[in-house]
Design a protein around this motif. Structure first.
Motif, short mmCIF file in Angstrom:
data_model
loop_
_atom_site.label_atom_id
_atom_site.label_comp_id
_atom_site.label_asym_id
_atom_site.label_seq_id
_atom_site.Cartn_x
_atom_site.Cartn_y
_atom_site.Cartn_z
N LEU A 121 0.81 -5.22 -4.09
CA LEU A 121 0.61 -4.73 -2.73
C LEU A 121 1.12 -5.75 -1.70
CD1 LEU A 121 -0.66 -2.61 -0.79
CD2 LEU A 121 -2.83 -3.81 -1.03
N TRP A 148 -4.85 0.21 -11.71
CA TRP A 148 -5.48 1.48 -12.09
C TRP A 148 -4.54 2.42 -12.83
CZ3 TRP A 148 -8.75 3.15 -7.19
CH2 TRP A 148 -9.82 2.26 -7.07
N GLU A 152 -5.17 3.69 -16.60
CA GLU A 152 -5.32 5.12 -16.90
C GLU A 152 -4.28 5.60 -17.92
OE1 GLU A 152 -5.30 6.56 -12.92
OE2 GLU A 152 -7.46 6.30 -12.70
N GLU A 187 -10.62 -5.84 -12.63
CA GLU A 187 -11.14 -4.56 -12.15
C GLU A 187 -12.67 -4.66 -12.11
OE1 GLU A 187 -10.67 -1.75 -10.74
OE2 GLU A 187 -12.70 -1.06 -11.24
N GLY A 190 -14.19 -6.28 -9.17
CA GLY A 190 -14.28 -5.48 -7.96
C GLY A 190 -15.72 -5.15 -7.61
N ASP A 335 -9.94 -9.96 -3.17
CA ASP A 335 -9.66 -8.86 -4.08
C ASP A 335 -8.63 -7.93 -3.46
OD1 ASP A 335 -11.59 -10.01 -5.57
OD2 ASP A 335 -13.15 -8.53 -5.15
N VAL A 336 -7.71 -7.46 -4.28
CA VAL A 336 -6.66 -6.58 -3.81
C VAL A 336 -6.86 -5.21 -4.42
CG1 VAL A 336 -4.17 -6.20 -3.70
CG2 VAL A 336 -5.07 -8.51 -3.58
N GLU A 337 -6.94 -4.21 -3.56
CA GLU A 337 -7.25 -2.85 -3.99
C GLU A 337 -6.37 -2.38 -5.14
OE1 GLU A 337 -6.18 -2.17 -0.01
OE2 GLU A 337 -4.86 -0.49 -0.47
N THR A 338 -6.99 -1.70 -6.11
CA THR A 338 -6.29 -1.00 -7.17
C THR A 338 -5.56 -1.93 -8.15
OG1 THR A 338 -5.84 0.63 -5.44
CG2 THR A 338 -4.81 1.05 -7.51
N LYS A 535 -3.78 8.05 -2.56
CA LYS A 535 -5.24 8.05 -2.63
C LYS A 535 -5.72 6.65 -3.06
CE LYS A 535 -8.63 11.31 -4.11
NZ LYS A 535 -9.04 12.29 -5.09
N TYR A 536 -4.99 6.04 -3.94
CA TYR A 536 -5.41 4.74 -4.47
C TYR A 536 -5.19 3.61 -3.47
CZ TYR A 536 -6.00 6.50 -9.26
OH TYR A 536 -6.42 7.14 -10.37
N TYR A 537 -4.13 3.73 -2.69
CA TYR A 537 -3.79 2.63 -1.79
C TYR A 537 -4.04 3.01 -0.33
CZ TYR A 537 -1.39 0.21 -5.58
OH TYR A 537 -1.09 -0.45 -6.74
N THR A 538 -4.23 2.02 0.53
CA THR A 538 -4.39 2.28 1.95
C THR A 538 -3.05 2.17 2.69
OG1 THR A 538 -4.96 -0.02 2.21
CG2 THR A 538 -6.78 1.54 2.13
N THR B 134 -13.23 -12.49 0.57
CA THR B 134 -12.76 -11.32 1.30
C THR B 134 -12.02 -10.38 0.35
OG1 THR B 134 -11.56 -10.61 3.26
CG2 THR B 134 -10.64 -12.47 2.07
N CYS B 135 -11.37 -9.38 0.89
CA CYS B 135 -10.69 -8.38 0.06
C CYS B 135 -9.71 -7.61 0.93
CB CYS B 135 -11.71 -7.42 -0.56
SG CYS B 135 -12.66 -6.53 0.67
N THR B 136 -8.93 -6.73 0.34
CA THR B 136 -8.11 -5.87 1.16
C THR B 136 -8.93 -4.64 1.54
OG1 THR B 136 -7.21 -4.62 -0.68
CG2 THR B 136 -6.00 -6.60 -0.03
N GLN B 139 -10.21 -1.99 -1.03
CA GLN B 139 -11.43 -2.28 -1.78
C GLN B 139 -12.63 -1.69 -1.06
OE1 GLN B 139 -10.36 -3.13 -4.81
NE2 GLN B 139 -11.78 -4.81 -5.03
N ARG B 141 -12.58 0.85 1.09
CA ARG B 141 -12.51 2.30 1.01
C ARG B 141 -13.07 2.80 -0.33
NH1 ARG B 141 -6.83 5.56 1.00
NH2 ARG B 141 -6.87 5.15 3.23
N HIS B 142 -12.65 2.16 -1.41
CA HIS B 142 -13.02 2.65 -2.73
C HIS B 142 -14.44 2.28 -3.14
CE1 HIS B 142 -9.13 4.22 -3.67
NE2 HIS B 142 -8.54 3.07 -3.49
N ARG B 143 -14.89 1.09 -2.71
CA ARG B 143 -16.10 0.56 -3.35
C ARG B 143 -17.28 0.35 -2.44
NH1 ARG B 143 -13.94 -1.86 -8.39
NH2 ARG B 143 -11.71 -1.96 -8.08
#
Lengths: 565, 483
Positions: A121, A148, A152, A187, A190, A335-338, A535-538, B134-136, B139, B141-143
Motif C-alpha cells: 500500500l 488477505w 484467501e 494478520e 491486527g 499496522d497496514v490494512e489488508t 472493499k479491502y482497501y481505503t 498507529t495504523c492505516t 485497519q 474501517r475493518h477492525r
C-alpha cells in the motif's frame, strides 16, 4: 565510448572461479569486456579487485525506515554529513538519510542494495525514497505473507490464481521478490494476537503459516521469479525458536527440484535461539548449521549483531511489541490494512549482556559452521542487528580468529564459557568473503549481471587497498577493517564514483523490479476482484498502482511465468 | 464532456481519492463524492478575485507586474545574498516540489520549516520522545469497534472521515453504524415533534429539560461499534457520537492521566477529574479495555492547548498501556492535504521532519531554536520564501512583523495577506487540479494527485518554479554574486 582498465589487481571473482589471480579487468560503456585499447587506467597492483558489493537485505527506504528516522533525532545528532559540491548533506547513524545511505554504501565498495520490506500500500513511498538514494542499484520486496488475497487464495488451494495475483502485485508495486514476515502472524496482530508456531491457524482465516509458506513457495516457482521467497520466520527473536526455523525449512523440503534453493531464510541469527526463556537462552547455531549443511534448498543470511546503539525495525509487529516490553524504550507500531504491520524500537546491544553477547556469537557461528559460503550471506539486517557501516568489522571477524578473540575477551563471562564460537578456528579467505558479500548475494537474488567480473557483467567493481601476498590478513585484522571501510576505488557502471573512500562522482543507480510476463492482467479479467479490492482497501484500485516510470531509473527484469489461464 | 474518476481531493489530510470530476473545455463543471469544502475548491478555484495571475515584484513600495523570469531572478538574488533565509510552508504542495525546496534550502544555507510547526509539531515532538502505536485508516474501517475523537471535530474539519474510515464505513469485521445513527436520529426528532405537539395541545410552554448527570446510554452494553467524542464543547461530531464527554478547557492532560491510572486498575480518590465524574471515567476506562480494536483520533485541540506535547505524551502513553490489555492505536488528524508528506520528505532527505536548519552545511534540528516562529520572534532571519501557506495571517504578531520586514518571496496560486505583503509574488498552479504529484494521507499512505485541467499559462508548477530559482541561485553563487 567510455573505457577503463583496472590493471594488475588480485582479482576475486568466485562466480568465474577466479581466486586472487593477478589480472586486468577491462570496461567499456558500463560493461565488462575482453579488452580495451585506450581510456583510463587504474593501477591496482597490490590491491584486491572484487565485483561491487551486493546486499540482499538492508532496510534503507520506505515508510518504516522513515518512521525510524523521525523517531530518533538523537541517532542523527552525533553523526552528520556535510554538503559538498558533489554531494548532498545528511545524517546517520543507524538510520541514515537517503543520500547518506547511498554515499556510505558506495564508500565501502557496495553497488547494489535491496530493501527487504515494502508494504504494498505504501510502495510509492519506498520508491520515492529509493529514487533519492544515489550511488547504488536497488530493489524492494513487497510484503505478502499476511495479505488477505494471498491468504484467501491459498486457503482455497488456488495456486494458479494466487500466482496471477502475486504477478500483478509485482507489477503494481514494482517489487522484486516475495517477502514473508511472520507469515499469518501479522494478520493476527491486527487484533493484537500472534501465531504460536507454523501449525497454529491464523484467526479468522483458517489457514496455517505452513500453508502460507508452502503456497507462496509454489507461487514463486510458478512465476519463475529471479529470487526465492524471502522469509522472516514465525517466532523470531524468541528463545527456543530454532525449532520453528527447522520446521520452516523442512516444510518446503519436498518442493525443491534439481538442488536449487527455493527459500531464503533471512537474518538467521535471530532465528537460531535455543532454551526455554531468556535465562536458559543459548545458541542453536549447531542445529541450524547441521541442517543447512545437509540440505541444498535454502540460503540464509547472517543478521550479525554489532555492539552498538541501533534501531530495530521489522514488519513483525508482535515481535517489536515484545522488544518494547523488554526494553521500555520508545515504540512505534504501524499496522497496514489488508497486508502487514510494522514496529520500531531503539536498541542497545551490550557486550556484557549475556543474551546480546550470545547473539553476537550465534551470527558468527552460523557463518563459520555452515561449510558452503554460498549458503550463508553477510548481513547485519541493517539496522536491526547493527548499521551496514559495520560490514568491515563483520568481514574482519569472519577472516580473523584473532579479531574474534579480541572481542570475546570483552564479552559477558557466561557467553565466553558457553559459546561454541570459542572452539571454532575457521577463518574466511578473501575468496569466501567475495562469495558472502557479492557473488553469493547476486546469485541468490538471480541478478545475472551482478556479483561477477565476467565479460558482459555490469561494470560494478570495487578495489580495496589490501595486499594478501604481503600481509597475513588473519594476524592483521586492523588492515582488513581499514581496507573495507574505504574502498580505494568503487566503480559503478564503468564510472569511478569513489576514490580512497571519498565520493568523486554522484550517480543515481537503477531500481530493479520484476515484470512477470503473464497472459493478461488479473484485475482486467475479473471485475469482481476489483470490487473486492476496493472493499479491502481505503484507496481506489487505480490509485494503488505504482505507475511505470513513477521514479526515474526504474529497470524491469522480466520473469516468464508458467501460468495456465 | 469528460468524466475524470478516482480524483484525490487536495483539501485535508483525509485525502479522499474517490472524487469524480466533470470537465468541459478545460473547466470543471461538476464534482461528485466530495464534501462541501472539496466541492467548493474544485468549482471556484479559478475565481480571478482570489487568484494570483501575474508575477509581481515590489518596486518603490508597490507590487508591480513583471515577467516571470524577472520574478525568478529577483527571488534568486534575495536568497543567494541572504545570510539566514527561512523557507516556509510546503503543506499544500506536492512531494516533488518539497524535494526541490529542501535542495534549495540546503544550497542557500537556510532553514526549511513546514506548517506542522504551528499545528501537529507537538505531536511529532511527542512521537520522538515516546513513539506511537498507529495504523492505516483501513485497519480502523475493518477492525475498530471503538472510535474516539479527542479534541477534534471531523464532522466540520474532515467531513468524510467518519463515513470513509471509521464508524460509518463498512469493514470486514465491523459494520457501518450509519443505520443505527439514522434510527436514533429519527427517534430524537420524533420525540421533539411529540413534545411540540403536546405543548400545542396543552397550551403550555415547554421548558428545556435540565441537563442530567452524564451517563452512558444503555446500548453501550451491546457489541456494536461505538463512537465517542471528547471535547471542550458539544461539536457537530459530538452530536453524531454515541457518547460525548465534555472536558474542561486545558485539562485534557489530567483526564488522560486519570484514564491511565484507571486502565492500570488504580483507584481515583476524587469525585471529578477535569469536570468529568469519576464514575463515568471508570466506565469509559472499561470500554477502552474491553474493545477488540480501539483508536484515538486527536486534533489540534490537544496539541495547541495548554500542555501541548505533554498532552500527546499522555495520550500516546495511554494508548501504549492499552496495548497490554487489548489492541489500540492513535492517530493525529492532520490538516492540510500534504502536511504529512512535508514531514515525510523532509525526514528522508534530512533525518528530521520539520524545522531543519542548513546554516552549518548539514541538517540541524532543534525545535524552539530552528523553528520558523522562534527564529522570527528572535528576529534572526533576513529573508524568506513562503510557499503554499499564509503565515502573515497565522503567525504570532511579532513573528509576522519580522517576517514582512525583510525581503519575502511568495509562491502561491491564491491571493492571501502574505502574498499582499510580499516583495516577490510568483503565481503557481494548483496541485491536484492543475498539476500532478504525490501527497501523503494522515496515515502516511501515498496517493497520486491528478492533473485535471490545464493551468493558466503563467502559472507553473511549484516544482518547476523552485527548480528555476535553484538554478539561478547556483549561477549567482558560482559567479561570486555577479549575475
Amino acid at each position: 565510448m567510455k573505457e577503463l582498465l583496472i590493471k594488475n589487481g588480485f582479482v576475486y571473482d568466485p562466480l568465474n572461479k577466479i581466486d586472487g589471480e593477478t589480472m586486468d579487468i577491462a570496461v567499456r560503456d558500463g560493461k565488462i569486456v575482453e579488452e580495451v585499447k585506450k581510456g583510463k587506467t587504474i593501477d591496482a597492483s597490490g590491491m584486491v579487485v572484487m565485483p561491487g558489493g551486493v546486499d540482499i537485505h538492508s532496510h534503507i527506504a520506505g515508510a518504516k525506515v522513515n518512521s525510524g528516522r523521525l523517531l530518533r533525532p538523537e541517532d542523527h545528532y552525533k553523526d552528520v554529513e556535510l554538503k559538498t559540491v558533489l554531494t548532498r548533506s545528511g545524517v546517520g547513524y543507524s538510520i541514515p538519510s537517503t543520500f547518506t545511505t547511498g554515499y556510505r554504501y558506495s564508500r565501502m565498495g557496495w553497488t547494489t542494495v535491496m530493501e527487504p520490506a515494502m508494504p504494498p500500500l505504501k510502495a510509492k513511498h519506498t520508491h520515492e525514497e529509493l529514487n533519492d538514494t544515489p550511488m547504488v542499484d536497488k530493489g524492494a520486496y513487497p510484503l505478502l505473507g499476511s495479505n488477505w488475497f494471498v491468504l484467501e487464495y491459498l486457503r482455497a488451494k488456488m495456486y494458479g490464481e494466487c500466482a496471477a495475483f502475486v504477478a500483478w502485485m509485482m507489477n503494481a508495486t514494482k517489487g522484486y521478490a516475495i517477502k514473508l514476515v511472520n507469515p499469518g502472524g501479522l494478520e493476527a496482530w491486527g487484533f493484537g494476537r500472534n501465531v504460536r508456531d507454523i501449525d497454529d491457524p491464523v484467526p479468522n482465516f483458517d489457514i496455517t503459516p505452513r500453508e502460507i509458506i508452502q503456497g507462496l513457495c509454489k507461487v514463486n516457482q510458478i512465476l519463475n521469479l529471479p529470487h526465492t521467497i524471502h522469509v522472516h520466520i514465525n517466532n523470531l527473536g524468541k528463545p527456543g525458536n530454532y525449532v520453528t526455523t527447522l520446521e520452516t525449512m523442512r516444510c518446503v523440503e519436498n518442493l525443491a527440484t534439481d538442488n536449487k534453493p527455493i527459500m531464503h531464510l533471512t537474518h538467521c541469527q535471530f532465528s537460531a535461539f535455543a532454551g526455554e526463556d531468556w535465562r536458559t537462552f543459548k545458541s542453536a547455531s549447531e542445529e541450524i548449521a547441521e541442517y543447512v549443511n545437509s540440505h541444498s534448498h535454502v540460503t540464509l543470511d547472517m543478521g550479525q549483531i554489532v555492539f552498538t546503539n541501533t534501531t530495530t525495525m521489522t514488519a513483525d509487529g508482535p515481535f517489536q511489541f515484545t522488544l518494547y516490553q523488554i526494553t521500555g524504550n520508545k515504540w512505534v507500531n504501524n499496522d497496514v490494512e489488508t497486508e502487514t504491520s510494522s514496529g520500531i524500537v531503539p536498541f542497545q546491544y551490550k557486550r556484557k549482556n549475556y543474551v546480546h553477547a550470545t547473539q553476537w556469537t550465534i551470527g558468527l557461528e552460523l557463518a563459520l559452521q555452515i561449510k558452503d559460503p554460498w549458503k550463508i550471506l553477510l548481513t547485519t539486517d541493517h539496522p536491526n542487528a547493527g548499521p551496514f557501516t559495520a560490514y568491515p568489522k563483520v568481514i574482519t571477524w569472519l577472516m580473523s580468529r584473532k579479531a574474534r578473540d579480541d572481542v570475546m575477551k570483552k564479552v559477558n563471562k557466561k557467553t565466553r564459557r558457553k559459546a561454541p564460537l570459542s572452539a571454532i578456528d575457521r577463518e574466511y579467505s578473501l575468496y569466501e568473503i567475495a562469495i558472502a558479500t557479492r557473488a553469493g548475494q547476486a546469485k541468490a537474488l538471480g541478478l545475472e549481471s551482478k556479483g561477477h567480473l565476467g565479460v558482459g557483467a555490469d561494470a560494478d567493481i570495487s578495489v580495496y587497498n589490501l595486499d594478501p601476498k604481503k600481509t597475513n590478513l588473519a594476524d592483521n585484522p586492523e588492515a582488513i577493517t581499514k581496507a573495507f571501510k574505504k574502498a580505494a576505488y568503487t566503480i559503478k557502471d564503468g564510472e569511478i564514483v569513489v576514490r580512497d573512500g571519498e565520493v568523486v562522482n554522484s550517480v543515481n543507480g537503477r531500481t530493479y523490479w520484476v515484470k512477470v510476463e503473464t497472459q493478461a492482467n488479473l484485475f482486467e479479467i475479473e471485475p469482481e476482484l476489483k470490487r473486492a479490492f476496493e472493499k479491502y482497501y481505503t484507496v481506489k484500485y487505480e490509485n494503488y498502482l505504482v505507475p511505470q516510470n513513477f521514479s526515474a531509473h526504474q529497470t524491469p527484469v522480466t520473469a516468464k511465468a508458467r501460468i495456465k489461464s | 464532456m469528460t468524466l475524470v474518476k478516482n480524483v484525490t481531493c487536495p483539501i485535508c489530510g483525509t485525502l479522499c481519492d474517490d472524487l469524480e470530476v466533470e470537465v468541459e473545455e478545460n473547466s470543471i463543471v461538476d464534482v461528485r463524492n466530495a464534501c462541501a469544502i472539496g466541492e467548493a475548491k474544485f468549482l471556484n478555484f479559478t475565481d480571478p478575485k482570489h487568484r494570483n495571475l501575474k508575477p509581481l515584484v515590489r518596486k518603490g513600495g508597490e507590487l508591480t507586474e513583471v515577467s516571470l523570469d524577472e520574478a525568478v531572478e529577483r527571488s534568486a538574488q534575495i536568497l543567494a545574498h541572504a545570510q539566514y533565509p527561512i523557507l516556509y510552508g510546503w503543506s499544500c504542495t506536492s512531494c516533488q516540489a518539497i524535494r526541490v525546496g529542501i535542495e534549495l534550502a540546503e544550497e542557500v544555507g537556510g532553514v526549511i520549516d513546514n506548517t506542522s510547526t504551528v499545528c501537529h509539531g507537538p505531536s511529532i515532538l511527542s512521537i520522538q520522545s515516546v513513539g506511537i502505536p498507529t495504523c492505516t485508516l483501513g485497519q480502523v474501517r475493518h477492525r475498530a469497534d471503538l472510535v474516539v475523537y479527542w479534541a477534534s471535530d471531523p464532522y466540520s474539519a474532515h467531513p468524510r472521515h467518519i463515513e470513509r474510515y471509521t464508524s460509518f464505513s463498512d469493514g470486514r469485521f465491523q459494520e457501518s453504524e450509519w443505520e443505527h445513527y439514522v434510527t436514533r436520529l429519527r427517534g430524537v426528532l420524533g420525540k421533539k415533534r411529540l413534545s411540540r405537539a403536546s405543548a400545542r395541545i396543552s397550551m403550555r410552554e415547554v421548558s428545556i429539560p435540565p441537563i442530567a448527570d452524564p451517563k452512558l446510554p444503555p446500548e453501550f452494553e451491546t457489541e456494536k461499534r461505538k463512537l465517542i467524542v471528547v471535547d471542550v464543547r458539544k461539536t457537530r461530531s459530538a452530536e453524531i457520537a454515541d457518547f460525548f464527554i465534555q472536558v474542561e478547557p486545558n485539562r485534557d492532560f489530567e483526564l488522560l492521566q486519570a484514564l491511565r491510572l484507571l486502565v492500570k486498575d488504580e483507584e481515583l480518590e476524587v469525585d471529578k477529574v477535569a469536570g468529568v465524574p469519576v464514575d463515568l471515567l471508570e466506565e469509559f476506562a472499561d470500554i477502552l479495555i474491553s474493545c477488540n480494536f480501539g483508536i484515538f483520533f486527536f486534533g489540534v485541540g490537544l496539541t495547541m492547548s495548554s500542555g501541548k506535547h505533554r498532552n500527546i505524551d499522555a495520550a500516546i502513553a495511554l494508548t501504549k498501556d492499552l496495548n497490554y490489555r487489548t489492541k489500540f492505536a492513535i492517530m493525529p488528524m492532520r490538516g492540510h492535504f500534504n502536511v504529512a508528506g512535508a514531514n515525510i520528505v523532509s525526514t528522508w532527505q534530512t533525518g528530521y521532519p520539520f524545522a531543519v536548519d542548513f546554516s552549518h552545511g548539514y541538517p540541524r534540528y532543534n525545535p524552539g531554536e530552528t523553528s520558523a516562529v522562534d527564529i522570527l520572534q528572535r528576529d534572526e532571519s533576513d529573508a524568506s520564501l513562503i510557499i503554499a501557506s499564509d503565515p502573515v495571517s497565522n503567525f504570532p504578531r511579532n513573528a509576522a512583523q519580522n517576517l514582512v520586514k525583510n525581503p519575502m518571496i511568495t509562491i502561491d496560486p491564491v491571493v492571501s495577506p502574505t502574498t499582499m505583503m510580499a516583495d516577490v509574488v510568483i503565481p503557481s498552479a494548483f496541485v491536484g487540479i492543475e498539476v500532478e504529484g504525490t501527497a501523503y494521507r494522515m496515515d502516511c499512505v501515498p496517493l497520486p494527485m491528478k492533473k485535471i485541467v490545464e493551468p493558466p499559462k503563467i502559472c507553473l508548477p511549484d516544482e518547476e518554479i523552485l527548480r528555476r530559482i535553484l538554478l539561478q541561485v547556483r549561477q549567482i553563487r558560482q559567479t561570486g554574486g555577479k549575475a
